[in-house]
Each structure stands twice: as C-alpha cells, then as structure tokens.
Design a protein around this motif. Structure first.
Motif, PDB file in Angstrom:
ATOM      1  N   LEU A 223       0.844  -1.185   0.000  1.00  0.00           N
ATOM      2  CA  LEU A 223       0.000   0.000   0.000  1.00  0.00           C
ATOM      3  C   LEU A 223       0.881   1.237   0.000  1.00  0.00           C
ATOM      4  N   LEU A 224       0.576   2.170  -0.922  1.00  0.00           N
ATOM      5  CA  LEU A 224       1.417   3.350  -1.119  1.00  0.00           C
ATOM      6  C   LEU A 224       0.563   4.609  -1.056  1.00  0.00           C
ATOM      7  N   PRO A 225       0.891   5.568  -0.170  1.00  0.00           N
ATOM      8  CA  PRO A 225       0.202   6.858  -0.211  1.00  0.00           C
ATOM      9  C   PRO A 225       0.657   7.641  -1.435  1.00  0.00           C
ATOM     10  N   ASP A 226      -0.140   8.624  -1.827  1.00  0.00           N
ATOM     11  CA  ASP A 226       0.170   9.321  -3.073  1.00  0.00           C
ATOM     12  C   ASP A 226       1.465  10.112  -2.997  1.00  0.00           C
ATOM     13  N   ASP A 227       1.913  10.483  -1.785  1.00  0.00           N
ATOM     14  CA  ASP A 227       3.170  11.227  -1.683  1.00  0.00           C
ATOM     15  C   ASP A 227       4.378  10.302  -1.558  1.00  0.00           C
ATOM     16  N   GLY A 228       4.161   8.985  -1.506  1.00  0.00           N
ATOM     17  CA  GLY A 228       5.262   8.026  -1.499  1.00  0.00           C
ATOM     18  C   GLY A 228       6.108   8.043  -0.251  1.00  0.00           C
ATOM     19  N   ARG A 229       5.564   8.544   0.862  1.00  0.00           N
ATOM     20  CA  ARG A 229       6.397   8.682   2.060  1.00  0.00           C
ATOM     21  C   ARG A 229       6.743   7.340   2.693  1.00  0.00           C
ATOM     22  N   PHE A 230       5.961   6.303   2.411  1.00  0.00           N
ATOM     23  CA  PHE A 230       6.268   4.982   2.952  1.00  0.00           C
ATOM     24  C   PHE A 230       5.667   3.914   2.053  1.00  0.00           C
ATOM     25  N   GLU A 231       6.098   2.670   2.282  1.00  0.00           N
ATOM     26  CA  GLU A 231       5.533   1.502   1.621  1.00  0.00           C
ATOM     27  C   GLU A 231       5.112   0.518   2.712  1.00  0.00           C
ATOM     28  N   ALA A 232       3.829   0.219   2.746  1.00  0.00           N
ATOM     29  CA  ALA A 232       3.287  -0.691   3.762  1.00  0.00           C
ATOM     30  C   ALA A 232       3.056  -2.057   3.130  1.00  0.00           C
ATOM     31  N   TYR A 233       3.808  -3.046   3.592  1.00  0.00           N
ATOM     32  CA  TYR A 233       3.734  -4.393   3.030  1.00  0.00           C
ATOM     33  C   TYR A 233       2.758  -5.240   3.844  1.00  0.00           C
ATOM     34  N   ALA A 234       1.866  -5.925   3.134  1.00  0.00           N
ATOM     35  CA  ALA A 234       0.788  -6.650   3.803  1.00  0.00           C
ATOM     36  C   ALA A 234       0.565  -8.003   3.162  1.00  0.00           C
ATOM     37  N   GLN A 235       0.109  -8.939   3.989  1.00  0.00           N
ATOM     38  CA  GLN A 235      -0.419 -10.198   3.470  1.00  0.00           C
ATOM     39  C   GLN A 235      -1.933 -10.055   3.461  1.00  0.00           C
ATOM     40  N   LEU A 236      -2.468  -9.923   2.276  1.00  0.00           N
ATOM     41  CA  LEU A 236      -3.901  -9.697   2.092  1.00  0.00           C
ATOM     42  C   LEU A 236      -4.569 -11.021   1.749  1.00  0.00           C
ATOM     43  N   ASP A 237      -5.528 -11.418   2.566  1.00  0.00           N
ATOM     44  CA  ASP A 237      -6.248 -12.677   2.367  1.00  0.00           C
ATOM     45  C   ASP A 237      -7.718 -12.346   2.138  1.00  0.00           C
ATOM     46  N   ARG A 238      -8.102 -12.248   0.885  1.00  0.00           N
ATOM     47  CA  ARG A 238      -9.480 -11.872   0.573  1.00  0.00           C
ATOM     48  C   ARG A 238     -10.466 -12.954   0.981  1.00  0.00           C
ATOM     49  N   ALA A 239     -10.053 -14.228   0.901  1.00  0.00           N
ATOM     50  CA  ALA A 239     -10.957 -15.313   1.274  1.00  0.00           C
ATOM     51  C   ALA A 239     -11.336 -15.230   2.746  1.00  0.00           C
ATOM     52  N   ALA A 240     -10.346 -14.896   3.590  1.00  0.00           N
ATOM     53  CA  ALA A 240     -10.603 -14.777   5.023  1.00  0.00           C
ATOM     54  C   ALA A 240     -11.053 -13.380   5.414  1.00  0.00           C
ATOM     55  N   GLY A 241     -10.979 -12.430   4.479  1.00  0.00           N
ATOM     56  CA  GLY A 241     -11.364 -11.060   4.782  1.00  0.00           C
ATOM     57  C   GLY A 241     -10.419 -10.377   5.746  1.00  0.00           C
ATOM     58  N   SER A 242      -9.128 -10.759   5.720  1.00  0.00           N
ATOM     59  CA  SER A 242      -8.182 -10.248   6.708  1.00  0.00           C
ATOM     60  C   SER A 242      -6.906  -9.755   6.042  1.00  0.00           C
ATOM     61  N   CYS A 243      -6.146  -8.975   6.810  1.00  0.00           N
ATOM     62  CA  CYS A 243      -4.906  -8.402   6.307  1.00  0.00           C
ATOM     63  C   CYS A 243      -3.915  -8.305   7.456  1.00  0.00           C
ATOM     64  N   ALA A 244      -2.705  -8.788   7.247  1.00  0.00           N
ATOM     65  CA  ALA A 244      -1.632  -8.655   8.231  1.00  0.00           C
ATOM     66  C   ALA A 244      -0.656  -7.603   7.747  1.00  0.00           C
ATOM     67  N   LEU A 245      -0.422  -6.589   8.565  1.00  0.00           N
ATOM     68  CA  LEU A 245       0.536  -5.538   8.228  1.00  0.00           C
ATOM     69  C   LEU A 245       1.925  -6.058   8.590  1.00  0.00           C
ATOM     70  N   VAL A 246       2.652  -6.547   7.595  1.00  0.00           N
ATOM     71  CA  VAL A 246       3.891  -7.285   7.831  1.00  0.00           C
ATOM     72  C   VAL A 246       5.057  -6.362   8.149  1.00  0.00           C
ATOM     73  N   ALA A 247       5.206  -5.270   7.409  1.00  0.00           N
ATOM     74  CA  ALA A 247       6.337  -4.364   7.616  1.00  0.00           C
ATOM     75  C   ALA A 247       6.066  -3.044   6.907  1.00  0.00           C
ATOM     76  N   VAL A 248       6.742  -2.009   7.376  1.00  0.00           N
ATOM     77  CA  VAL A 248       6.624  -0.686   6.761  1.00  0.00           C
ATOM     78  C   VAL A 248       8.022  -0.146   6.508  1.00  0.00           C
ATOM     79  N   HIS A 249       8.228   0.381   5.303  1.00  0.00           N
ATOM     80  CA  HIS A 249       9.498   1.021   4.967  1.00  0.00           C
ATOM     81  C   HIS A 249       9.251   2.511   4.759  1.00  0.00           C
ATOM     82  N   PRO A 250      10.043   3.400   5.354  1.00  0.00           N
ATOM     83  CA  PRO A 250      11.329   3.164   6.022  1.00  0.00           C
ATOM     84  C   PRO A 250      11.238   2.724   7.478  1.00  0.00           C
TER      85      PRO A 250
END
Length: 380
Positions: free
Chosen positions: A246-273
């Motif tokens: 997931l990326l905001p329009d200003d690119g200030r960070f990158e949020a990496y997620a495991q998105l599971d649509r079948a389970a309707g859930s999302c794990a926020l795995v890591a954020v850079h920087p």
C-alpha cells in the motif's frame, strides 16, 4: 474404528480436497484445503509436517498440518479436519498431538501456534489437551461462516518459557491483557510499570482511501520486500509473506501486507522506512484495505516497543493477544503483542469461550471501551 496416521503424499490431494469440502463446504478460507498447487508445494516442503488418517479400508478420515518457519523457529498448526463420520473417537486430538510432536522432534521450532474458531469449544479442547496455552483472541479475524473471532493458542518446546526477557514498562492499555495471560496460563510478566504516554498524534478523521494505491502483484511485492529488508532481523512476522503493498500518493512509505481476501483479513507485515511512518494515516489505510476485500487488519509488535505500541493504540488498534517468548535472540526470547482493528461491528454473543478464554474477553472489552467510548468527564 482403527485409523493409521501417515505423511501426506501427492496422491492424497484429491481425497484431501474432498475431505475439506465435506468438513467445511465452500467456506474454508485456507488454500491448503482447496488449491492443488499450494497443496503440492506444502507436501514437498521439508519444513511442513502434514499427517493424514486413513481407515483400514483406505478411507481418508482426517488431516492436520504444521507449517514451520526455520528462520524464526515458529510453527503454525493449520488444516485440522476430521470427517463427520469419524468424529467422537479422539482422532482430532491424536492428529494434533502427532503432527505437533513431529514438528518439535525435528528440532527446528521453539513454539507452535494455532488460531482456533470460537463458535464451539470442541477445537479449543483439542489444542488444550495437547499442551497448547491460550494467549488471547482476535475479534472478527476470519470470514468462515460469517465473520468470526479466533482464539490464539501456543505450545512451547521444553525450556523456552524460562528464558524470556523481562519488560520493565508497557503502555497502560496492555496491563489487562498481561494480567489475563497470567491468570489463564501461569506465564508471568513481573510487575511492569505503566509507560508514560508520549506526544502521540491525534486520531485521524480522514475516511477516504482514495489517496492510497494498492499494488497486488505477489511476485513483484515479494522481490521488492526482500530488497528493502535484506536482513532477516529487520523483518519479523512468522509464516506471513507479503503479497500486496500500500502506497500513499506522496510516497512517504511503503506498507507491506499479506492480504487474504478469502478470510477477509490483512496482516501488516512491515513498513518502509519505519513503522512509525504509517501511524498517522491508519484511517485511510484501513479504508484502502477494506476496499480490497478485508475488514480486519492485524499488527505484531514487540512488547518492549512502548513507542510503537502507543502509536498504534492511539490510532484505534486494540491489543487482543500476547505471545510470550515468540522471538528468539541468541539464547533469550522476547514477547510480542497482537493488535488489530476491524471495520465491522464485533459480536461476541455467539462465541463459546471456555473458562481460560474468559479473562481475555474481559481484557479486550476493557481495552476496546477505553479506545472507542468517550470518558465520562468528557461527555458531561
């Protein structure tokens, strides 16, 4: 009826898919019960332990899996299923005990966890009888037969819990959860002080997810993630591989997620920087995730990270579980906290929580109330 436990083989895939369908219908949200490609990969994986139970006539009666992460030495019990015609004979407990013992006997794990449905006490009793300890709950964590809450249980290798690092202070909102864990498991946390709150940013009131872009390209996301986090020590979310960013329009960070649509859930795995970069935009990030098909977001933070925990607490995340001795560092172990946010109304009326889970329900309701209900003096 006598059953024989053996390791799963490729020739079992068709029967396994039928077993999971017979047990769960179309509602099973885990790919190992329905996706032949995933099933082939796991059966061939030396770090996955998959046992099947067959009757003397060759009928498939049950299945259980423990996936392990050799880098973090953490395993997960998944895919426990017993055919309706073969229940009441203790097969679920036998499968659970055997597959967990195989994982621990392999020497590559310090703990194995299980997320257990709370609609009935049967699965809870199975893991409890096999040495698992309840450590919390995750409300609205899965879409199975409607939106369901899960309980978190952990089983440990010998000696792990005696080598935990103590934490001198934690955010005050975590104290009910730690007391609940002590009451339910006997695992102590000492007497941590309530950390003095820092200058947290106010809760965002922005509800639009239009400023976020979600890149849903698993191969690209995995490569980019490893480029940004080449050191395994800089990333820790066992058995979760990001498949979206997931990326905001200003690119200030990158949020990496495991998105599971079948389970309707999302794990926020890591954020850079760094993790703190995302905290003031959690409201629109939640909207973006919901638009992608998930209304539950989960984060995992060290119990010792009072600053990070306070930031997520200030943005509406609620602590639901604590995982003692989750991360190994040399010969010591560190505790972690599971926090979550859900955009659906939480309904505990249909949960069947045994006595050991009751303290966690009370602790969660206390934390949720302090987060989402106004203080009396403010109302008056």
């Amino acid at each position: 009826m006598t059953t024989t436990l053996t390791s799963a083989a490729l020739r079992d895939i068709a029967d396994l898919r039928q077993l999971y369908f017979d047990v769960y219908g179309h509602g099973y949200p885990v790919a190992l019960g329905s996706d032949p490609a995933v099933m082939r990969r796991l059966i061939a994986d030396p770090h996955t332990y998959w046992l099947t139970a067959r009757t003397g006539s060759g009928e498939l009666a049950g299945s259980a899996v423990v996936q392990t992460d050799p880098g973090t030495r953490v395993g997960k019990l998944v895919g426990l299923a017993v055919h309706p015609a073969h229940r009441q004979g203790g097969l679920a407990g036998r499968l659970t005990g055997s597959v967990c013992s195989a994982a621990f006997d392999g020497g590559g794990v310090d703990s194995v966890y299980a997320t257990v449905r709370m609609v009935t006490r049967g699965p809870q009793n199975v893991v409890l009888r096999n040495g698992f300890r309840p450590v919390g709950l995750m409300p609205n964590a899965a879409e199975v037969e409607g939106c369901e809450s899960l309980a978190l249980f952990v089983r440990y290798a010998d000696g792990v819990l005696t080598r935990r690092e103590t934490v001198p202070e934690v955010p005050e909102a975590l104290l009910p959860l730690l007391r609940a864990c002590e009451e339910s498991t006997g695992v102590g946390f000492g007497d941590p002080a309530a950390a003095r709150p820092g200058p947290n940013a106010p809760r965002s009131t922005t509800r639009s997810g239009a400023d976020f872009e979600l890149v849903d390209a698993p191969g690209f996301v995995r490569r980019r993630f490893l480029e940004l986090f080449p050191d395994p020590a800089s990333r820790f979310f066992p058995l979760h591989t990001p498949n979206a960013v997931l990326l905001p329009d200003d690119g200030r960070f990158e949020a990496y997620a495991q998105l599971d649509r079948a389970a309707g859930s999302c794990a926020l795995v890591a954020v850079h920087p760094h993790l703190g970069a995302v905290t003031d935009l959690l409201e629109p990030l939640m909207d973006a995730v919901a638009r992608a098909g998930a209304d539950y977001v989960e984060a995992l933070l060290p119990l010792a990270d009072s600053t990070g925990l306070a930031a997520f607490l200030a943005q509406g995340f609620v602590p639901g579980a604590v995982y003692p001795a989750m991360r190994r560092s040399a010969d010591r172990f560190h505790d972690y906290v599971v926090l979550s946010r859900t955009s659906r109304q939480i309904d505990f009326r249909n949960v069947a929580a045994g006595g050991l889970l009751q303290p966690y329900l009370t602790a969660y309701l206390t934390a949720w109330t302090s987060t989402y209900l106004p203080l009396p003096e403010v109302v008056s």
